[in-house]
Design an enzyme around this catalytic site. Structure first.
Site, mmCIF file in Angstrom:
data_model
loop_
_atom_site.group_PDB
_atom_site.id
_atom_site.type_symbol
_atom_site.label_atom_id
_atom_site.label_comp_id
_atom_site.label_asym_id
_atom_site.label_seq_id
_atom_site.Cartn_x
_atom_site.Cartn_y
_atom_site.Cartn_z
ATOM 1 N N SER A 1 49.136 21.710 42.740
ATOM 2 C CA SER A 1 47.843 22.404 42.715
ATOM 3 C C SER A 1 48.007 23.922 42.667
ATOM 4 O O SER A 1 47.145 24.632 42.156
ATOM 5 C CB SER A 1 46.983 21.997 43.914
ATOM 6 O OG SER A 1 47.628 22.329 45.117
ATOM 7 N N ASN B 1 51.706 18.983 28.087
ATOM 8 C CA ASN B 1 51.215 17.640 27.793
ATOM 9 C C ASN B 1 50.280 17.132 28.886
ATOM 10 O O ASN B 1 49.973 15.957 28.942
ATOM 11 C CB ASN B 1 52.369 16.663 27.573
ATOM 12 C CG ASN B 1 53.324 16.605 28.734
ATOM 13 O OD1 ASN B 1 53.280 17.442 29.634
ATOM 14 N ND2 ASN B 1 54.196 15.625 28.743
ATOM 15 N N ASP C 1 59.187 6.631 31.562
ATOM 16 C CA ASP C 1 59.316 5.196 31.806
ATOM 17 C C ASP C 1 60.752 4.835 32.150
ATOM 18 O O ASP C 1 61.651 5.681 32.129
ATOM 19 C CB ASP C 1 58.779 4.358 30.645
ATOM 20 C CG ASP C 1 59.579 4.498 29.367
ATOM 21 O OD1 ASP C 1 60.800 4.766 29.418
ATOM 22 O OD2 ASP C 1 58.989 4.317 28.292
ATOM 23 N N TYR D 1 64.110 5.833 30.168
ATOM 24 C CA TYR D 1 64.701 7.173 30.214
ATOM 25 C C TYR D 1 65.600 7.234 31.448
ATOM 26 O O TYR D 1 65.237 7.786 32.489
ATOM 27 C CB TYR D 1 63.595 8.234 30.272
ATOM 28 C CG TYR D 1 64.075 9.640 30.015
ATOM 29 C CD1 TYR D 1 64.511 10.026 28.756
ATOM 30 C CD2 TYR D 1 64.073 10.588 31.022
ATOM 31 C CE1 TYR D 1 64.942 11.329 28.514
ATOM 32 C CE2 TYR D 1 64.497 11.883 30.799
ATOM 33 C CZ TYR D 1 64.922 12.239 29.539
ATOM 34 O OH TYR D 1 65.346 13.527 29.300
#
Length: 143
Positions: free
Chosen positions: A63, A75, A81, A84
């Site tokens: 934050s 992105n 996942d 990787y």
């Protein structure tokens, strides 16, 4: 559950799961980065993991990341996942600088959590939804 982790840097603090506080775990910059406004950089996070089959990690800014460093995650949210997981698959944070900034080694710039993959489902096309109509996008909070 145990998750294999490889540290690519000896200069960052080891990851800790703090039970009862939050299920998000902070990630730290593993390199010193100087960025000018408009620069893009894949910032090394110094870790790689072997996630269990059927799990993925969601990586998002903390934050305070924008306030402290003036960077955005390009992105918006990273999804890592279980495929990787190689010996050179170091996690990175794709950052866009909105102002000149310096990020030091060990600065906490993002956080992650590990979740199960979504269950499979089918879409059923209908002409009408039966839920309460809230007035469309952006309609809450207007008086």
């Amino acid at each position: 559950m145990k998750i294999k982790i490889k540290y690519f840097s000896e200069n960052i603090e080891k990851l800790k799961f703090i039970d009862g506080k939050s299920d998000w775990i902070d990630l730290r910059a593993a390199e010193r980065v100087e960025m000018k406004s408009g620069d893009y950089k894949l910032i090394r996070l110094g870790v790689g993991m072997e996630l269990p089959l059927g799990y993925e990690a969601l990586v998002v800014p903390r934050s305070s990341t924008f306030k402290n460093f003036g960077i955005l995650q390009t992105n918006s949210m990273g999804v890592i996942d279980e495929s990787y997981c190689g010996d050179n698959d170091e996690w990175r944070f794709p950052a866009l600088a909105m102002r000149d900034t310096v990020i030091e080694v060990n600065d906490r710039i993002c956080q992650f959590r590990i979740i199960k993959h979504q269950d499979a489902f089918e879409f059923e096309e209908v002409n009408k939804l039966d839920g309460v109509d809230r007035g469309g996008f952006g309609s809450t909070g207007k008086n």
